[in-house]
Write an enzyme that holds these catalytic residues in place. Structure first.
Site, PDB file in Angstrom:
ATOM      1  CE1 TYR A 137      -3.940   2.289   0.922  1.00 14.17           C
ATOM      2  CE2 TYR A 137      -2.157   3.515   1.989  1.00 14.17           C
ATOM      3  CZ  TYR A 137      -3.453   3.460   1.496  1.00 14.17           C
ATOM      4  OH  TYR A 137      -4.255   4.569   1.576  1.00 14.17           O
ATOM      5  CG  ASP A 138       3.206   2.094   3.467  1.00 15.69           C
ATOM      6  OD1 ASP A 138       2.041   2.544   3.602  1.00 15.69           O
ATOM      7  OD2 ASP A 138       3.867   1.599   4.402  1.00 15.69           O
TER       8      ASP A 138
ATOM      9  CD  GLU B 169     -29.832   3.665  12.551  1.00 15.01           C
ATOM     10  OE1 GLU B 169     -29.164   4.601  13.026  1.00 15.01           O
ATOM     11  OE2 GLU B 169     -30.568   3.781  11.561  1.00 15.01           O
TER      12      GLU B 169
ATOM     13  CB  CYS C  24      11.153  -0.975  46.712  1.00 15.93           C
ATOM     14  SG  CYS C  24      10.085  -2.335  46.197  1.00 15.93           S
TER      15      CYS C  24
ATOM     16  CE  LYS D 191     -28.009   8.873  22.019  1.00 18.16           C
ATOM     17  NZ  LYS D 191     -26.765   9.610  22.050  1.00 18.16           N
TER      18      LYS D 191
HETATM   19  S1  IVH Z   1     -30.209   9.991  14.455  1.00 17.79           S
HETATM   20  C1  IVH Z   1     -32.889  13.709  13.699  1.00 17.79           C
HETATM   21  N1  IVH Z   1     -28.802   7.822  14.891  1.00 17.79           N
HETATM   22  O1  IVH Z   1     -27.003  10.927  19.222  1.00 17.79           O
HETATM   23  C2  IVH Z   1     -32.206  12.555  14.337  1.00 17.79           C
HETATM   24  N2  IVH Z   1     -28.234   9.781  16.092  1.00 17.79           N
HETATM   25  O2  IVH Z   1     -29.272  13.253  20.341  1.00 17.79           O
HETATM   26  C3  IVH Z   1     -30.770  12.594  14.177  1.00 17.79           C
HETATM   27  N3  IVH Z   1     -26.280   9.490  17.555  1.00 17.79           N
HETATM   28  O3  IVH Z   1     -26.242  14.055  18.396  1.00 17.79           O
HETATM   29  C4  IVH Z   1     -30.002  11.648  14.989  1.00 17.79           C
HETATM   30  N4  IVH Z   1     -25.905   7.393  17.083  1.00 17.79           N
HETATM   31  O4  IVH Z   1     -24.950  12.446  17.068  1.00 17.79           O
HETATM   32  C5  IVH Z   1     -28.993   9.120  15.205  1.00 17.79           C
HETATM   33  N5  IVH Z   1     -27.647   5.817  15.137  1.00 17.79           N
HETATM   34  C6  IVH Z   1     -27.818   7.122  15.443  1.00 17.79           C
HETATM   35  C7  IVH Z   1     -26.986   7.781  16.368  1.00 17.79           C
HETATM   36  C8  IVH Z   1     -27.219   9.121  16.673  1.00 17.79           C
HETATM   37  C9  IVH Z   1     -25.500   8.426  17.784  1.00 17.79           C
HETATM   38  C10 IVH Z   1     -26.084  10.792  18.223  1.00 17.79           C
HETATM   39  C11 IVH Z   1     -26.242  11.956  17.310  1.00 17.79           C
HETATM   40  C12 IVH Z   1     -27.020  12.980  18.080  1.00 17.79           C
HETATM   41  C13 IVH Z   1     -27.376  12.261  19.330  1.00 17.79           C
HETATM   42  C14 IVH Z   1     -28.877  12.241  19.524  1.00 17.79           C
END
Ligand code: IVH
Length: 694
Positions: free
Chosen positions: A44-45, A127, A426, A129
């Site tokens: 790659y490099d 999903e 020690c 968070k």
């Molecule tokens: S959707 C309009 N999906 O959590 C809805 N947010 O307060 C937009 N976050 O600041 C957000 N994972 O940065 C969404 N799978 C996910 C997320 C996610 C993390 C964060 C996002 C936002 C906060 C929600």
């Protein structure tokens, strides 16, 4: 026509540049997004360098989306502002961390949509968070043109230069791309990247990052993109902002994420489509079980109505989407009180301050202690006994103190001072502790004696380049120490085969062999023995040099720092380390016990503890054929003799080499015996009882 060869060359370079960019982008995607590299790093490099060279030679071929542009440009005085055409909103958090949180969300939506209990379940997308920082990345005709922070949701900061340094984010989308696509997602630092970065910083005595989230946020808002490029960031997509010119635009949240993945954008594998609250609760429970093994931190999961049309129908309330909710997990950071700081001694003698904490439930376990790494780290975080501290435990990583709640400090709390706390000794064996210039760790200097270090000491002592005791490896060292058969190094010479045979998984024959190997190691060389002592900075080569230079052990034991520094290749740090080591009475005692056990080496090394030249004064003049002036002096002194600068009646021998000075004449005047190097070497080797005449 005269410039046509250049034009040809340019056309050729342009073609190759395109080829290289496509190839590198493919490898970036395989490596950073799919986690499945196609070629070795070195290959790659090579491709990368070829592209760099071509762009250097043909500046007209340079473009912003070239992989070479990831490394960052010039520092900015401040970030420009970016107006978000579609605002970046946050989502409501379901406070109930049990499965009930999913039920409450589902029920709320059903009520709002006027669905009764017979109506079919709603379709959801669940999903992760991500616990990082929200950013918006704008692609026009498939090319990354802008990266922006969320800011207040309406106006963010233009962090394009830094966003380009995120290695798993494509600079150009794969396949047919929309005219405009603003990808919304989270920037984060993977746990392994965070730990690796901090370990490197710590080793250099530089500031560490508090946690991956702060690390990511701080890095993306770095004004110097070169600095940002050094920070290992990752991105995960979860939504979009403005879009335009997208013929078969996705109609559901899950189709959107699938489309992102096809374009080469990083999308987390942990996502699920399902019907009703039960599917959401199941995802919540499943991901909680996987939380510790994920490569990055999450603080919960997010549920979204899958149909984008239904999302639009449900709309927003209080600047939060009605169609989405965050369902959190218990925190991985909590505050508690620091009750005391203890110091642990590692198997290599490294001293590590450890915080004793008021028990606190964090990251799924009760934590009562946390590493503080080293003294500098404690000072940098300004952690003091009695403070209220923030404890973090994420994944199966050992708990850490990431900060102090300063306003809760008790008056009179003192800054941490490791040496003062331990009174310079020690905590395990009482030997002097030391910290070398430029090093971050304090260490115990009682390497041979300290019980915290004895397994390591034994293992090193027995190793191939040291005393070479075959069969005495890690497992056996553990066994004989744990069984209480061996407390210190000299004890191995008292081991009996019957004792060893009683150890688990030890055949009588192996026990015999081991005892024989231990006995056999008694005959060794001075260099091996010095190396075997495990003195810090004394490797095999240095040990040889010391043996050659001093000729005997006693001279080495007696040498002061100045004298040690006269040995070739030994600088102040190594000299100080050797000196401190032998200055420890306990270490000297162990050496004596080892010699008493019968360790002996070849006399030809000049290694003898006999002082057979005691009472004789030598004068050196001219250049000796093999011995340096210092070396000759050390060896004479090792045998008990003295070296004087001038010839007098008290001089017993004058040793003359090439081009001797006036000392030779003076010797002749006084009738003092003059010898050469060969005769000196014989003298040095003479038996201990009577100094031989040459
Ligand atoms: S959707 C309009 N999906 O959590 C809805 N947010 O307060 C937009 N976050 O600041 C957000 N994972 O940065 C969404 N799978 C996910 C997320 C996610 C993390 C964060 C996002 C936002 C906060 C929600």
């Amino acid at each position: 026509m005269s410039d046509s060869p250049t034009r040809d060359a340019l056309a050729e370079a342009a073609a190759r540049v395109l080829q290289l960019r496509a190839e590198l982008a493919r490898h970036d995607h395989a490596y950073y997004v799919l986690d499945a590299p196609l070629i070795p790093d070195a290959d790659y490099d090579a491709l990368f360098r070829e592209l760099q060279d071509l762009e250097q030679r043909w500046p007209q071929l340079r473009v912003a989306d070239s992989p070479t542009q990831r490394v960052g440009g010039a520092p900015l005085p401040e970030f420009a502002q970016v107006q978000h055409r579609v605002p970046m909103l946050s989502i409501r958090t379901e406070t109930d961390t049990t499965a009930q949180g999913a039920v409450a969300f589902d029920q709320r939506l059903r009520n709002r949509l006027g669905l009764d209990s017979d109506a079919p379940p709603l379709q959801y997308q669940a999903e992760l968070k991500f616990d990082g920082l929200a950013i918006s990345v704008r692609y026009e005709h498939g090319v990354l043109v802008q990266g922006a922070t969320r800011g207040d949701g309406q106006t963010g900061e233009d962090v394009t230069q830094n966003v380009r340094t995120i290695r798993n984010l494509p600079l150009r989308l794969q396949g047919a791309a929309p005219q405009v696509l603003e990808v919304r997602g989270e920037v984060l630092m993977k746990r392994a990247d965070f730990l690796r970065y901090n370990a490197a910083q710590r080793a250099r005595g530089l500031p560490t990052l508090v946690n991956p989230r702060n690390g990511a946020a701080g890095s993306i808002r770095q004004l110097d993109p070169q600095v940002a490029a050094q920070r290992p960031l990752s991105f995960f997509a979860y939504g979009w902002g403005e879009i335009a010119g997208w013929p078969d635009q996705p109609r559901t949240q899950h189709e959107m994420l699938d489309a992102f993945a096809r374009m080469g954008l990083p999308v987390a594998a942990q996502r699920a489509c399902g019907a009703g609250a039960a599917a959401l609760a199941e995802f919540h429970a499943r991901v909680l079980g996987e939380r510790d093994t994920l490569p990055f931190d999450i603080d919960g999961v997010v549920y979204k109505v899958d149909s984008l049309a239904l999302q639009a129908e449900l709309g927003y309330r209080n600047r939060e989407p009605v169609w989405a909710v965050a369902h959190k997990y218990p925190a991985q950071e909590r505050s508690t009180r620091l009750l005391a700081i203890e110091v642990q001694v590692g198997r290599t003698g490294k001293l590590t301050p450890v915080a004793r904490l008021e028990p606190v439930f964090v990251g799924g376990v009760t934590v009562t202690s946390a590493t503080l790494h080293n003294e500098d780290e404690v000072r940098r975080k300004d952690v003091r006994i009695g403070d209220t501290v923030i404890v973090r435990r994420a994944g199966d990583v050992i708990p850490e103190i990431v900060g102090v709640l300063g306003e809760r400090r008790e008056p009179g709390a003192q800054p941490f001072d490791l040496q003062g706390l331990l009174h310079g000794a020690c905590p395990v064996c009482g030997s002097q502790i030391e910290r070398e210039p430029g090093e971050v760790d304090w260490r115990c200097s009682g390497g041979l004696y300290c019980s915290a270090q004895r397994k390591q000491a034994l293992l090193h002592y027995a190793s191939r380049l040291a005393m070479d005791i075959e069969g005495l490896g890690e497992r056996l060292v553990d066994q004989i120490v744990d069984a209480g058969l061996v407390h210190g190094l000299p004890d191995i010479y008292a081991l009996r085969a019957e004792q060893l045979a009683e150890l688990p998984r030890m055949a009588a024959k192996s026990a015999d062999n081991l005892v024989r190997a231990i006995r056999a190691s008694l005959r060794t060389t001075l260099a091996r023995f010095i190396y075997a002592l495990g003195i810090r900075h004394v490797g095999e080569a240095t040990a040889k040099e010391l043996a050659r230079h001093f000729g005997g052990l006693q001279a080495l034991l007696d040498a002061d720092v100045q004298r040690l520094e006269r040995v070739p290749d030994i600088g102040p740090v190594v000299a100080a380390s050797i000196h401190t080591f032998f200055a420890q009475a306990h270490n000297r005692e162990v050496v004596r016990q080892l010699l008493d056990a019968g360790i002996a080496w070849e006399e030809t090394e000049g290694a003898t503890l006999s002082r057979h030249l005691e009472g004789h004064t030598f004068v050196l003049t001219g250049t000796l054929p093999t011995l340096g002036r210092e070396q000759a002096r050390e060896r004479i002194e090792a045998a008990g003799g003295k070296v004087s600068a001038s010839v007098s009646r008290k001089t017993r021998w004058v040793v003359a080499g090439a081009e001797p000075g006036s000392k030779l004449e003076r010797a002749r005047e006084l009738g003092i015996e003059v010898i050469d190097e060969t005769a000196l070497l014989q003298l040095l080797q003479a038996p201990a009882d009577s100094p031989a005449e040459p």
